[in-house]
Enzyme design. Sequence first.
Site, PDB file in Angstrom:
ATOM      1  N   VAL A 198      -5.491  -8.829  -3.237  1.00 21.66           N
ATOM      2  CA  VAL A 198      -4.978  -8.928  -4.622  1.00 21.66           C
ATOM      3  C   VAL A 198      -4.252 -10.567  -4.436  1.00 21.66           C
ATOM      4  O   VAL A 198      -3.431 -10.632  -3.499  1.00 21.66           O
ATOM      5  CB  VAL A 198      -3.896  -8.229  -5.171  1.00 21.66           C
ATOM      6  CG1 VAL A 198      -3.687  -8.774  -6.569  1.00 21.66           C
ATOM      7  CG2 VAL A 198      -4.398  -6.715  -4.909  1.00 21.66           C
ATOM      8  N   ARG A 205      -6.096 -22.408  -3.731  1.00 24.54           N
ATOM      9  CA  ARG A 205      -6.263 -22.375  -2.386  1.00 24.54           C
ATOM     10  C   ARG A 205      -6.017 -20.807  -1.707  1.00 24.54           C
ATOM     11  O   ARG A 205      -7.051 -20.483  -0.877  1.00 24.54           O
ATOM     12  CB  ARG A 205      -5.345 -23.355  -1.603  1.00 24.54           C
ATOM     13  CG  ARG A 205      -5.256 -23.173   0.192  1.00 24.54           C
ATOM     14  CD  ARG A 205      -4.065 -23.929   0.710  1.00 24.54           C
ATOM     15  NE  ARG A 205      -3.827 -23.679   1.999  1.00 24.54           N
ATOM     16  CZ  ARG A 205      -3.023 -24.332   2.632  1.00 24.54           C
ATOM     17  NH1 ARG A 205      -1.842 -24.956   2.085  1.00 24.54           N
ATOM     18  NH2 ARG A 205      -2.590 -23.774   4.013  1.00 24.54           N
ATOM     19  N   ASP A 357      -5.912 -11.797  -9.636  1.00 21.98           N
ATOM     20  CA  ASP A 357      -4.871 -11.400 -10.396  1.00 21.98           C
ATOM     21  C   ASP A 357      -4.491 -12.454 -11.628  1.00 21.98           C
ATOM     22  O   ASP A 357      -3.926 -13.573 -11.253  1.00 21.98           O
ATOM     23  CB  ASP A 357      -3.698 -11.157  -9.660  1.00 21.98           C
ATOM     24  CG  ASP A 357      -2.742 -10.349 -10.355  1.00 21.98           C
ATOM     25  OD1 ASP A 357      -3.099  -9.788 -11.534  1.00 21.98           O
ATOM     26  OD2 ASP A 357      -1.606 -10.336  -9.958  1.00 21.98           O
ATOM     27  N   GLU A 359      -2.027 -11.338 -13.744  1.00 24.55           N
ATOM     28  CA  GLU A 359      -0.944 -10.300 -14.301  1.00 24.55           C
ATOM     29  C   GLU A 359       0.296 -10.635 -13.449  1.00 24.55           C
ATOM     30  O   GLU A 359       1.074 -11.669 -13.346  1.00 24.55           O
ATOM     31  CB  GLU A 359      -1.305  -9.011 -14.460  1.00 24.55           C
ATOM     32  CG  GLU A 359      -0.347  -8.236 -15.266  1.00 24.55           C
ATOM     33  CD  GLU A 359      -0.092  -6.916 -14.438  1.00 24.55           C
ATOM     34  OE1 GLU A 359       0.442  -6.189 -15.299  1.00 24.55           O
ATOM     35  OE2 GLU A 359      -0.518  -6.605 -13.310  1.00 24.55           O
ATOM     36  N   SER A 361       1.062 -11.174  -9.974  1.00 22.36           N
ATOM     37  CA  SER A 361       1.332 -12.211  -9.171  1.00 22.36           C
ATOM     38  C   SER A 361       1.243 -13.549  -9.523  1.00 22.36           C
ATOM     39  O   SER A 361       1.438 -14.312  -8.555  1.00 22.36           O
ATOM     40  CB  SER A 361       0.454 -11.901  -7.760  1.00 22.36           C
ATOM     41  OG  SER A 361      -0.775 -12.065  -8.106  1.00 22.36           O
ATOM     42  N   ARG A 398     -11.015 -26.706   1.389  1.00 27.66           N
ATOM     43  CA  ARG A 398     -11.645 -25.450   1.395  1.00 27.66           C
ATOM     44  C   ARG A 398     -12.753 -25.092   0.388  1.00 27.66           C
ATOM     45  O   ARG A 398     -12.240 -25.552  -0.932  1.00 27.66           O
ATOM     46  CB  ARG A 398     -10.353 -24.428   1.484  1.00 27.66           C
ATOM     47  CG  ARG A 398     -10.738 -23.066   2.045  1.00 27.66           C
ATOM     48  CD  ARG A 398      -9.443 -22.474   2.519  1.00 27.66           C
ATOM     49  NE  ARG A 398      -9.054 -23.235   3.793  1.00 27.66           N
ATOM     50  CZ  ARG A 398      -8.129 -22.715   4.440  1.00 27.66           C
ATOM     51  NH1 ARG A 398      -7.095 -22.081   3.786  1.00 27.66           N
ATOM     52  NH2 ARG A 398      -7.861 -23.534   5.470  1.00 27.66           N
ATOM     53  N   ARG A 425      -8.261  -8.959 -12.782  1.00 28.15           N
ATOM     54  CA  ARG A 425      -7.155  -8.084 -13.437  1.00 28.15           C
ATOM     55  C   ARG A 425      -6.376  -9.144 -14.507  1.00 28.15           C
ATOM     56  O   ARG A 425      -5.888 -10.197 -14.231  1.00 28.15           O
ATOM     57  CB  ARG A 425      -6.066  -7.794 -12.362  1.00 28.15           C
ATOM     58  CG  ARG A 425      -4.926  -7.177 -13.086  1.00 28.15           C
ATOM     59  CD  ARG A 425      -4.100  -6.415 -12.092  1.00 28.15           C
ATOM     60  NE  ARG A 425      -3.024  -7.168 -11.596  1.00 28.15           N
ATOM     61  CZ  ARG A 425      -2.037  -6.664 -10.659  1.00 28.15           C
ATOM     62  NH1 ARG A 425      -1.899  -5.448 -10.450  1.00 28.15           N
ATOM     63  NH2 ARG A 425      -1.453  -7.474  -9.913  1.00 28.15           N
ATOM     64  N   GLU A 514      -0.617   3.388 -12.976  1.00 28.58           N
ATOM     65  CA  GLU A 514       1.052   2.980 -12.768  1.00 28.58           C
ATOM     66  C   GLU A 514       1.883   3.181 -13.541  1.00 28.58           C
ATOM     67  O   GLU A 514       3.141   2.744 -13.528  1.00 28.58           O
ATOM     68  CB  GLU A 514       0.945   1.537 -12.231  1.00 28.58           C
ATOM     69  CG  GLU A 514       0.397   0.596 -13.392  1.00 28.58           C
ATOM     70  CD  GLU A 514       0.194  -1.004 -12.963  1.00 28.58           C
ATOM     71  OE1 GLU A 514       0.531  -1.268 -11.990  1.00 28.58           O
ATOM     72  OE2 GLU A 514      -0.365  -1.672 -13.959  1.00 28.58           O
ATOM     73  N   PHE A 540       3.428   2.470  -6.025  1.00 23.85           N
ATOM     74  CA  PHE A 540       4.741   2.757  -6.128  1.00 23.85           C
ATOM     75  C   PHE A 540       5.532   2.358  -6.803  1.00 23.85           C
ATOM     76  O   PHE A 540       6.620   2.888  -7.767  1.00 23.85           O
ATOM     77  CB  PHE A 540       4.928   3.010  -4.732  1.00 23.85           C
ATOM     78  CG  PHE A 540       6.515   3.452  -4.490  1.00 23.85           C
ATOM     79  CD1 PHE A 540       6.987   4.847  -4.595  1.00 23.85           C
ATOM     80  CD2 PHE A 540       7.315   2.493  -4.052  1.00 23.85           C
ATOM     81  CE1 PHE A 540       8.238   5.180  -4.389  1.00 23.85           C
ATOM     82  CE2 PHE A 540       8.731   2.962  -4.061  1.00 23.85           C
ATOM     83  CZ  PHE A 540       8.965   4.205  -4.434  1.00 23.85           C
ATOM     84  N   LEU A 541       5.680   0.919  -6.806  1.00 28.79           N
ATOM     85  CA  LEU A 541       6.906   0.199  -7.393  1.00 28.79           C
ATOM     86  C   LEU A 541       6.499   0.263  -8.992  1.00 28.79           C
ATOM     87  O   LEU A 541       7.534   0.757  -9.559  1.00 28.79           O
ATOM     88  CB  LEU A 541       6.806  -1.209  -7.115  1.00 28.79           C
ATOM     89  CG  LEU A 541       7.054  -1.599  -5.271  1.00 28.79           C
ATOM     90  CD1 LEU A 541       6.965  -2.966  -5.285  1.00 28.79           C
ATOM     91  CD2 LEU A 541       8.418  -0.901  -4.963  1.00 28.79           C
ATOM     92  N   ASP A 542       5.499  -0.123  -9.455  1.00 28.58           N
ATOM     93  CA  ASP A 542       5.316  -0.078 -11.118  1.00 28.58           C
ATOM     94  C   ASP A 542       5.613   1.515 -11.310  1.00 28.58           C
ATOM     95  O   ASP A 542       6.180   1.686 -12.575  1.00 28.58           O
ATOM     96  CB  ASP A 542       3.991  -0.541 -11.389  1.00 28.58           C
ATOM     97  CG  ASP A 542       4.220  -2.057 -11.776  1.00 28.58           C
ATOM     98  OD1 ASP A 542       5.063  -2.520 -12.475  1.00 28.58           O
ATOM     99  OD2 ASP A 542       3.430  -2.862 -11.207  1.00 28.58           O
ATOM    100  N   PRO A 623      -1.599  -7.455   2.186  1.00 27.11           N
ATOM    101  CA  PRO A 623      -1.046  -8.766   1.691  1.00 27.11           C
ATOM    102  C   PRO A 623      -1.713 -10.094   2.193  1.00 27.11           C
ATOM    103  O   PRO A 623      -1.289 -11.169   1.751  1.00 27.11           O
ATOM    104  CB  PRO A 623       0.407  -8.739   2.259  1.00 27.11           C
ATOM    105  CG  PRO A 623       0.382  -8.029   3.749  1.00 27.11           C
ATOM    106  CD  PRO A 623      -0.809  -6.984   3.347  1.00 27.11           C
ATOM    107  N   ASP A 719       5.730  -9.295  -5.755  1.00 21.96           N
ATOM    108  CA  ASP A 719       5.455  -9.938  -7.268  1.00 21.96           C
ATOM    109  C   ASP A 719       6.399  -8.900  -8.121  1.00 21.96           C
ATOM    110  O   ASP A 719       7.529  -8.575  -7.845  1.00 21.96           O
ATOM    111  CB  ASP A 719       4.119  -9.699  -7.343  1.00 21.96           C
ATOM    112  CG  ASP A 719       3.864  -8.030  -7.639  1.00 21.96           C
ATOM    113  OD1 ASP A 719       4.778  -7.276  -7.420  1.00 21.96           O
ATOM    114  OD2 ASP A 719       2.437  -7.828  -7.794  1.00 21.96           O
TER     115      ASP A 719
END
Length: 839
Positions: A198, A205, A357, A359, A361, A398, A425, A514, A540-542, A623, A719
């Site tokens: 994600v 970059r 993403d 949203e 992040s 890049r 997303r 979530e 898990f977090l959300d 990550p 995030d």
Amino acid sequence: ATATATATATATATATAEKKILHLLRPPSSSSGTSGKKSYRRLGVLVGQLAKGHHHHRDHHRDHHRDHHRDHHHHRRDHRLQIATPLRDAVAEIAQGTGIQPEDFWVKFEQMLAELMCDNIKLLDKRDQLQRSIDRYYRDKSEDYNGRKYPRVSGTCAEEEVYLRRIGYIAEETGGHFQVNVPSLDPEISLIPAPQLVVPVDNARYALNAANARWGSLLDAFYGTDVIPKDQDKKQKKGYDHQRGAKVFSKAERVLDQHFPLLHTKWSDVVSIGLKDAGFNGRKELSLRKSNGQVAVLVHSQKFRGFRRDGGALVLLFCNNGLHVEIHVDRTSRIGRTHRAGIKDVVLESALTTICDMEDSVAAVDAHDKARIYRNWLGLMKGNLSASFRKGKKTVTRRLNEDRVYTTPQGVRMVLPGRALLLCRNVGIHMYTDAVKTAHNHDIPEGLLDLAVTCLAAMHDLKSKSNSRHGSIYIVKPKMHGPDEVAFVLRSFEKVEAMLGLEQGTIKIGIMDEERRTTVNLRECLRVARNRVFFINTGFLDRTGDEIHTAMLCGPTLPKKLIKSAVWKSAYEAWNVDKGLEVGLMGVGQIGKGMWAAPDMMAMMVKNKVSELEQGATCAWVPSPTAATLHALHYHMVNVLQVQNHLKSRGSRARLRDILTVPVLTDNAEKKGMLTPEQISRELDNNAQGILGYVARWVHKGVGCSKIPDISGVGLMEDRATLRISSQHIANWIKHRIITREQVIASFRKMANLIDRQNKGDKSMPQLGGAHFLRDLAVRASLDLCFEGDISPNGANTTHNPTTQQPNNPQTTNNEQQRAQTMPKQHTHTNSHTYTVIW
């Protein structure tokens, strides 16, 4: 008149709530005066978007002219819409070559808004209605102990299930048996389990790095991480460490032995690797020789798939469990000359899919930021995105990797993608933006804008087929509450397909499981989306943040460590897989698991993250590109499709009743001394440090996702989901008098000093502690998250009015004030929306 009265009533209620907490937050000096209070009041809008809405503003170093005019965006009217100039220009650029005229795009987009905006508002109102009903239920079912409210232990889950069905929170099944049937899915989605990245698409970059993470060096991943422990007593030298390199080769050879075994020997015995002729028609086969001159052969010869030349290197291609592995052989290279057989690298197919993403992040809210995001996505879809940066004394540019071309052993040309399949997303239905305004000067749902513009950009790929070879657009949709909201999103897909002239079914949906209401209704969500769904996952977090918020009045939440081992957590993870397998998602779409948040703890990840595949996941978040390469090893170790077949034959493992078991303390837990003052203080400090560490970087640096030291100094990739769970946890403990607001402020003050020490080497970060505490915007925003967390809306937010002039705070920069001022405002559960859309 109704809208004006509602807005006035809401403003009065908000002002009253603010007055109750301002005395706790007023700086020691009264020099800030009225301007300071108004500045803090503007910061109150953080709560709605971080605790439940999750939307931030990001601002890189813009020039003075744009800073001066940033609140206005120079909106121009197009028919009845008012479109900010940066967005209008970006859409005009995106539309070139699609056959869509920009003016036609905006006309049709306005028609779509007219048909969908009111339904969007009704769905958000439905969230609040259900939350009020749940609040009443918990208020009636709780009982007092020691001055605190606790849930009644007996029969709670069974009673709650009945109640949730009665109020419509748990939807009734609308049909019988069904199976998902989604056409035109790419094999990276339907057939090949693999890691998933994600990436915040506001950073070109980072987006390029993630897109190019389809292939990653296993030798680099071993050499540069703690998978091979470093010798702490050994003095580190500059340049290549030959002793460590030997350990890397040894570990890589063991990986080859495990997945591409040789008959009666090991890869460490091989001293010569090449190709040899095998009969007529140019057929080639693998040539391996040992030190004694004997020939070595693969146990499974079919795993050798082809070869190519890369400069002076011979690249041999192998395949296991659908994932490819390259062995690069070049005795003349700096690394190859140190290996007995001339191996210079082992390259793994790693992140087959990457979510770009828009949203959690990213930190983007105004038209300038949205335009930058959309342009980066356009570059990815056209394949021409590039980013230049300084690396040492050189400037490095890049770009996206090219596809890899091989020759099979039979002499046939074979092409494999050089980059990950890119998904996008968008934001959830609860977010609103002022980048486009209606004729009545109302902000519009940001998710609808995201959908229309990202699909317009994806039309370039539908022509070139450089991303999706099967002609699909993959949209991951977060923060949906139940099947009605899924159905609404699918209707918006149909509208966008019609306005862009796309074939029906082109846009596919990824459902992020979530939110609690989506979890308990996951089967019905899949039924609604059965012809478009390509992905479900857990987070898990959300999910825990929504669990706490939904059951805010049920009782004091468990400490976070205990939440992870609570019955609902394991049931939630198993339930997601069970429901996906029940409806035939195996071999059709992805079943995903959440993020490994510690990018520096790769040895632990390699040891533990394989369990997610053993639970039936076909993809899991990592990550970094390096983490993707290491996590790819797990997919060679575990045949996920076989695991899913076994789980499917075994039947459902999770029960709805377990999912409804709220992770709260009971009075018995307090009697047993589960929460000592030291434990409470430690939990509070941990939450406060996580919140402030992230918000400070977001406010002062405009960074939406970064590696941030936790309270112990361990770097974690964070995030906005981190803010959601931590702020809801503190708000819950305040609500149930486990802690006081004064304790929260004291904890944040202590953590501000710690964060100052952690940021000591970062000159771009201002001091948070000492005399600056409570004057700093990040501190105020962080406290607001906690103090208003219990009344933050269940995802329904309104945005600021960019035409309203706000007084400047002389203590802060214009950029920082804008990041605070552009947060969507929240309403409480007891108030209606502060806007009404009339067409």
